[in-house]
Every structure is written in C-alpha cells, then in structure tokens.
Write an enzyme that holds these catalytic residues in place. Structure first.
Site, PDB file in Angstrom:
ATOM      1  N   GLY A  12      44.449 -22.443  34.535  1.00  0.00           N
ATOM      2  CA  GLY A  12      43.791 -21.328  35.620  1.00  0.00           C
ATOM      3  C   GLY A  12      44.061 -22.354  37.083  1.00  0.00           C
ATOM      4  N   ALA A  14      46.074 -22.019  39.593  1.00  0.00           N
ATOM      5  CA  ALA A  14      46.829 -21.564  40.636  1.00  0.00           C
ATOM      6  C   ALA A  14      46.022 -21.170  41.713  1.00  0.00           C
ATOM      7  CB  ALA A  14      47.435 -20.326  40.294  1.00  0.00           C
ATOM      8  N   GLY A  18      40.156 -23.824  39.908  1.00  0.00           N
ATOM      9  CA  GLY A  18      41.332 -24.714  39.420  1.00  0.00           C
ATOM     10  C   GLY A  18      41.881 -25.454  40.407  1.00  0.00           C
ATOM     11  N   ASP A  36      49.220 -21.736  34.589  1.00  0.00           N
ATOM     12  CA  ASP A  36      48.403 -20.572  34.933  1.00  0.00           C
ATOM     13  C   ASP A  36      49.393 -19.497  34.666  1.00  0.00           C
ATOM     14  OD1 ASP A  36      46.155 -19.887  37.444  1.00  0.00           O
ATOM     15  OD2 ASP A  36      47.447 -18.363  36.817  1.00  0.00           O
ATOM     16  N   VAL A  65      47.014 -18.577  28.479  1.00  0.00           N
ATOM     17  CA  VAL A  65      46.384 -19.751  27.593  1.00  0.00           C
ATOM     18  C   VAL A  65      45.904 -19.066  26.252  1.00  0.00           C
ATOM     19  CG1 VAL A  65      45.383 -21.361  29.383  1.00  0.00           C
ATOM     20  CG2 VAL A  65      44.059 -19.262  28.661  1.00  0.00           C
ATOM     21  N   SER A 138      29.746 -21.743  33.085  1.00  0.00           N
ATOM     22  CA  SER A 138      29.096 -21.154  34.102  1.00  0.00           C
ATOM     23  C   SER A 138      27.467 -21.172  34.057  1.00  0.00           C
ATOM     24  CB  SER A 138      29.474 -19.664  34.094  1.00  0.00           C
ATOM     25  OG  SER A 138      28.298 -18.843  34.972  1.00  0.00           O
ATOM     26  N   TYR A 151      30.723 -11.640  28.975  1.00  0.00           N
ATOM     27  CA  TYR A 151      31.183 -12.802  29.570  1.00  0.00           C
ATOM     28  C   TYR A 151      30.056 -14.022  29.646  1.00  0.00           C
ATOM     29  CZ  TYR A 151      31.935 -15.780  34.149  1.00  0.00           C
ATOM     30  OH  TYR A 151      32.156 -16.807  34.765  1.00  0.00           O
ATOM     31  N   LYS A 155      30.770 -17.914  27.741  1.00  0.00           N
ATOM     32  CA  LYS A 155      30.072 -19.077  28.579  1.00  0.00           C
ATOM     33  C   LYS A 155      28.966 -19.552  27.737  1.00  0.00           C
ATOM     34  CE  LYS A 155      32.809 -18.441  32.078  1.00  0.00           C
ATOM     35  NZ  LYS A 155      34.249 -19.518  32.157  1.00  0.00           N
ATOM     36  N   THR A 188      35.255 -17.317  45.014  1.00  0.00           N
ATOM     37  CA  THR A 188      36.777 -17.264  44.439  1.00  0.00           C
ATOM     38  C   THR A 188      36.961 -15.684  44.170  1.00  0.00           C
ATOM     39  OG1 THR A 188      36.101 -17.371  42.083  1.00  0.00           O
ATOM     40  CG2 THR A 188      36.261 -19.509  43.330  1.00  0.00           C
TER      41      THR A 188
HETATM   42  N1  NAD Z   1      33.520 -18.036  40.799  1.00  0.00           N
HETATM   43  C1  NAD Z   1      32.295 -18.391  40.043  1.00  0.00           C
HETATM   44  O1  NAD Z   1      31.479 -17.694  40.699  1.00  0.00           O
HETATM   45  C2  NAD Z   1      32.326 -18.898  38.983  1.00  0.00           C
HETATM   46  C3  NAD Z   1      31.044 -19.618  38.564  1.00  0.00           C
HETATM   47  C4  NAD Z   1      31.178 -20.050  37.361  1.00  0.00           C
HETATM   48  C5  NAD Z   1      32.322 -20.374  36.533  1.00  0.00           C
HETATM   49  N2  NAD Z   1      33.195 -19.742  36.884  1.00  0.00           N
HETATM   50  C6  NAD Z   1      34.405 -19.953  35.839  1.00  0.00           C
HETATM   51  O2  NAD Z   1      35.379 -20.852  36.744  1.00  0.00           O
HETATM   52  C7  NAD Z   1      36.668 -20.548  36.106  1.00  0.00           C
HETATM   53  C8  NAD Z   1      37.898 -20.326  37.229  1.00  0.00           C
HETATM   54  O3  NAD Z   1      37.295 -18.952  37.957  1.00  0.00           O
HETATM   55  P1  NAD Z   1      37.517 -18.806  39.397  1.00  0.00           P
HETATM   56  O4  NAD Z   1      36.167 -18.379  39.986  1.00  0.00           O
HETATM   57  O5  NAD Z   1      38.398 -19.806  39.982  1.00  0.00           O
HETATM   58  O6  NAD Z   1      38.173 -17.402  39.410  1.00  0.00           O
HETATM   59  P2  NAD Z   1      39.751 -17.029  39.723  1.00  0.00           P
HETATM   60  O7  NAD Z   1      40.040 -15.444  39.464  1.00  0.00           O
HETATM   61  O8  NAD Z   1      40.037 -17.381  41.248  1.00  0.00           O
HETATM   62  O9  NAD Z   1      40.929 -17.930  39.083  1.00  0.00           O
HETATM   63  C9  NAD Z   1      40.972 -17.868  37.469  1.00  0.00           C
HETATM   64  C10 NAD Z   1      42.480 -18.401  37.303  1.00  0.00           C
HETATM   65  O10 NAD Z   1      42.895 -18.218  36.032  1.00  0.00           O
HETATM   66  C11 NAD Z   1      44.023 -17.660  35.759  1.00  0.00           C
HETATM   67  N3  NAD Z   1      43.934 -16.892  34.379  1.00  0.00           N
HETATM   68  C12 NAD Z   1      43.331 -15.984  34.177  1.00  0.00           C
HETATM   69  N4  NAD Z   1      43.704 -15.639  32.920  1.00  0.00           N
HETATM   70  C13 NAD Z   1      44.623 -16.470  32.356  1.00  0.00           C
HETATM   71  C14 NAD Z   1      45.351 -16.660  31.137  1.00  0.00           C
HETATM   72  N5  NAD Z   1      45.172 -16.046  30.382  1.00  0.00           N
HETATM   73  N6  NAD Z   1      46.272 -17.779  31.105  1.00  0.00           N
HETATM   74  C15 NAD Z   1      46.332 -18.761  32.190  1.00  0.00           C
HETATM   75  N7  NAD Z   1      45.573 -18.404  33.225  1.00  0.00           N
HETATM   76  C16 NAD Z   1      44.724 -17.601  33.420  1.00  0.00           C
HETATM   77  C17 NAD Z   1      44.014 -16.796  36.830  1.00  0.00           C
HETATM   78  O11 NAD Z   1      45.460 -16.254  37.040  1.00  0.00           O
HETATM   79  C18 NAD Z   1      43.509 -17.685  38.109  1.00  0.00           C
HETATM   80  O12 NAD Z   1      44.533 -18.349  38.704  1.00  0.00           O
HETATM   81  C19 NAD Z   1      36.690 -19.211  35.039  1.00  0.00           C
HETATM   82  O13 NAD Z   1      36.420 -19.808  33.652  1.00  0.00           O
HETATM   83  C20 NAD Z   1      35.259 -18.707  35.480  1.00  0.00           C
HETATM   84  O14 NAD Z   1      34.476 -18.037  34.527  1.00  0.00           O
HETATM   85  C21 NAD Z   1      33.449 -19.088  38.220  1.00  0.00           C
HETATM   86  C1  LIG Z   2      29.858 -10.924  38.426  1.00  0.00           C
HETATM   87  C2  LIG Z   2      29.866 -12.325  39.070  1.00  0.00           C
HETATM   88  C3  LIG Z   2      30.785 -13.195  38.605  1.00  0.00           C
HETATM   89  C4  LIG Z   2      30.474 -14.723  38.750  1.00  0.00           C
HETATM   90  C5  LIG Z   2      30.085 -15.215  37.299  1.00  0.00           C
HETATM   91  C6  LIG Z   2      30.084 -16.421  37.428  1.00  0.00           C
HETATM   92  O1  LIG Z   2      30.053 -17.141  36.291  1.00  0.00           O
HETATM   93  C7  LIG Z   2      28.899 -16.840  38.238  1.00  0.00           C
HETATM   94  C8  LIG Z   2      27.464 -16.620  37.310  1.00  0.00           C
HETATM   95  C9  LIG Z   2      26.522 -17.290  38.201  1.00  0.00           C
HETATM   96  C10 LIG Z   2      25.161 -17.205  37.878  1.00  0.00           C
HETATM   97  C11 LIG Z   2      24.626 -16.570  36.542  1.00  0.00           C
HETATM   98  C12 LIG Z   2      23.283 -16.536  36.581  1.00  0.00           C
HETATM   99  C13 LIG Z   2      22.641 -16.226  35.385  1.00  0.00           C
HETATM  100  C14 LIG Z   2      21.373 -16.774  35.855  1.00  0.00           C
HETATM  101  C15 LIG Z   2      20.125 -16.287  34.872  1.00  0.00           C
HETATM  102  O2  LIG Z   2      20.317 -15.577  33.655  1.00  0.00           O
HETATM  103  C16 LIG Z   2      18.991 -17.344  34.896  1.00  0.00           C
HETATM  104  O3  LIG Z   2      18.494 -17.276  33.526  1.00  0.00           O
HETATM  105  C17 LIG Z   2      19.902 -18.805  34.273  1.00  0.00           C
HETATM  106  C18 LIG Z   2      18.970 -20.017  34.395  1.00  0.00           C
HETATM  107  C19 LIG Z   2      19.807 -21.223  34.080  1.00  0.00           C
HETATM  108  C20 LIG Z   2      19.046 -22.384  34.074  1.00  0.00           C
HETATM  109  O4  LIG Z   2      18.124 -22.669  35.120  1.00  0.00           O
HETATM  110  O5  LIG Z   2      18.821 -22.977  33.119  1.00  0.00           O
END
Ligand code: NAD
Ligand SMILES: CCCCC[C@H](O)CC\C=C/C=C/C=C/[C@@H](O)[C@@H](O)CCCC(=O)O
Length: 270
Positions: A12, A14, A18, A36, A65, A138, A151, A155, A188
C-alpha cells in the site's frame, strides 16, 4: 538500527501512510520495494522518488496483497532487485463495511500472508539474516470505531496476531522483531470514508458519532505517524510492541496479562 544498506518492502505504498513510510525509509538510507494495487499511483510515485533519491533506490511492483501468487512474486522480485529483505511493512488497508469480506481479506488475511512471507525470507532458521516487521493496525485496533465494526475487527486482529507472532519469534529465536503501529485519524484518502454511505453501509446513520470522535481526536499528518513507524523499525529493543500515535501524543500500549507468561516459565520446553 541503521537503515543504510537495508531493504524494505512496503505494501500500500503508493499513497497515504505507505508513501510516508517509504519516504522516511529512503531519507534514512534504505532502499524500498513499493507494492500497490493502484498501478497509476505507484508508477507516479516511483517517478517522483527517482528524482528525489535516484532510480536505484526503489522498485515499484504492482501487487494485490489478497493474491498469494502476486505477493509471493513481489517478494521474489524484491530479492532479485536488491538481494535482501530486512524490513517488511504490511500497511495496505481499506475501510468498506459493505464489502466487508474484502476488508477482512486485505486488512487481516493479507497482513498474515505478508508476515508469513516475511518470516520465510528473514528468519534465521531458514537461512535468513533476521529483520523487522511492522504491521499497521489503528487505534480502532484498540477500541471500537462504532460505525465500522468489521474494520475494527480487522485491526483488533492485526494487533492480536502480531503480538502472538512476536512471541513465537522470541521463543523460536527467529531473529525477527514484529511490532504494531496504531495511528489515530490521519490525513489520507481513507478518512473520506467517514462521510461515505457507500462504505459505512448499514452503519451510515452512526457517522455523526464517528465524525465527533474525529473532531475530538484531531487529525494527524502522515509525517507524525511516519516518525512512530521509524521508531518501531529502528529500536532493536522493540518486539511485540504496540505503538499508539495520536494528536495527544505517542505511547506504547500495555495489555492486561490474563494468563501466566509461559515464555518466562522455565517449565516451557521446546
Ligand atoms: N488514515 C487513517 O486515519 C488511518 C488511521 C489508522 C490506520 N490506518 C491504516 O493505515 C493503512 C494505510 O491507509 P491510508 O490511511 O494510507 O489509506 P490510503 O487509502 O491513502 O492508502 C491505502 C493504500 O493501500 C492500497 N491498497 C488497497 N488495497 C490494496 C490491495 N488489495 N493490494 C495492495 N494495495 C492495496 C491503496 O491503493 C492505497 O495506495 C491502512 O491499513 C489503514 O487502515 C489509517
Ligand atoms: C472512518 C474513519 C477512517 C479512519 C479509520 C482509522 O483507522 C482511524 C481510526 C481512529 C480512531 C479510532 C478510534 C476508536 C477509539 C475508541 O473506541 C476508543 O475506545 C479507543 C481507545 C484506545 C485506547 O486509548 O486504548
């Protein structure tokens, strides 16, 4: 751990996080294999990185993936290109409560697949040189993000799987560290899902609650999360560590010990 001469594989890569992980690895001297499914974005990033770091610092490998064959081939081509793999970041992820099976396939199954392939190539007992794996979960892997239950489950699975494999690696002396990164909301493309009824599906009516959580928590820059990623890669004392990165700060998460730590028990004979 110095990153000079080290080779990383990032899924991921691109865009988004990532891309941020890729850039911080390159800035610290590593070479990076970018995987990617988005070929256009991957090729565009490769062109940009060639200008900043030189063409021999990266390779872009189109890869879904969820495909065992494609991921295996990407590992093979990474080794062909750079001759080694020291760091693997299983980062690719989506958020889609409607396509929840695909969400599980990418966010959890592919993290397991990427971890096992990394261990196959890096663990000492199969002739590897050791290394480090960072799996991207996450904050939703630590507590429920209620508008996205699947989701959230994926995670939580990444956290649990990675902590367990880290223990396996320690007990079996693989020489591979396995850590988990738990970012909060980060600027993102995935954030747009919070508003999108197409991806929150039956839970769309809960989006205002998630939006309030986002407003209360604040939104991280990719660079802030990348610094946490770098810590998990370079700190050789970290194995089985779970790093939470939020606007309020960065902290290692501790978990309740429900059963006695068998690894610490001398009665465990392998
Ligand atoms: N942005 C947030 O708030 C956040 C917070 C916590 C965790 N995350 C996690 O971080 C990671 C990256 O997400 P991001 O925020 O950069 O999102 P993003 O959508 O900007 O990037 C995700 C990347 O993964 C690639 N991808 C998706 N499916 C794929 C597949 N099947 N094979 C290969 N590549 C694939 C997409 O093409 C993209 O480039 C994810 O696992 C996401 O759950 C994001
Ligand atoms: C739709 C939003 C897409 C972004 C998803 C990302 O993965 C970001 C998720 C960010 C926060 C998630 C929050 C959940 C939090 C609460 O449930 C809280 O209980 C978590 C407590 C964690 C701790 O303090 O141990």
């Amino acid at each position: 751990m110095s990153l000079k001469g080290k080779v990383a594989l990032v899924t991921g890569a691109a865009q988004g996080l990532g891309k941020g992980f890729t850039r911080i690895l390159l800035t610290h001297g590593a070479k990076v294999s970018l995987l990617d499914v988005n070929e256009a974005a991957g090729a565009e990033l490769k062109r940009s990185l060639d200008g900043d770091f030189g063409a021999d610092s990266t390779v872009f490998l189109p890869c879904d993936v969820t495909s065992d064959a494609q991921l295996k081939d990407a590992f093979r081509r990474t080794l062909e290109t750079f001759g080694r793999i020291d760091i693997v970041c299983n980062n690719a992820g989506i958020l889609d409560e409607n396509a929840w099976e695909r969400t599980v396939s990418i966010n959890l199954c592919a993290v397991v697949r990427g971890t096992y392939l990394a261990l196959q190539h890096m663990k000492k007992e199969s002739g590897g040189q050791g290394g480090v794996i960072v799996n991207v979960a996450s904050v939703a892997g630590l507590g429920p993000l209620l508008s996205t239950p699947v989701y959230t489950a994926t995670k939580h699975g990444v956290v649990g799987f990675s902590r367990a494999i880290a223990e396996v690696s320690k007990v079996c002396d693989y020489g591979v560290r396995v850590n988990v990164l738990c970012p909060s909301f980060t600027n993102t493309a995935i954030l747009s899902n919070i508003e999108d009824d197409r991806t929150t599906g039956q839970f769309a009516r809960l989006k205002d609650i998630s939006k309030k959580m986002l407003q209360d928590a604040g939104v991280l820059d990719v660079s802030e999360v990348a610094e946490g990623f770098l810590q998990l890669v370079t700190d050789e004392g970290k194995n089985g560590s779970v790093l939470m990165v939020t606007k309020a700060g960065t902290a290692y998460v501790t978990f309740p010990q429900v059963v006695k730590d068998l690894v610490a028990s001398p009665s465990v004979v392998l």
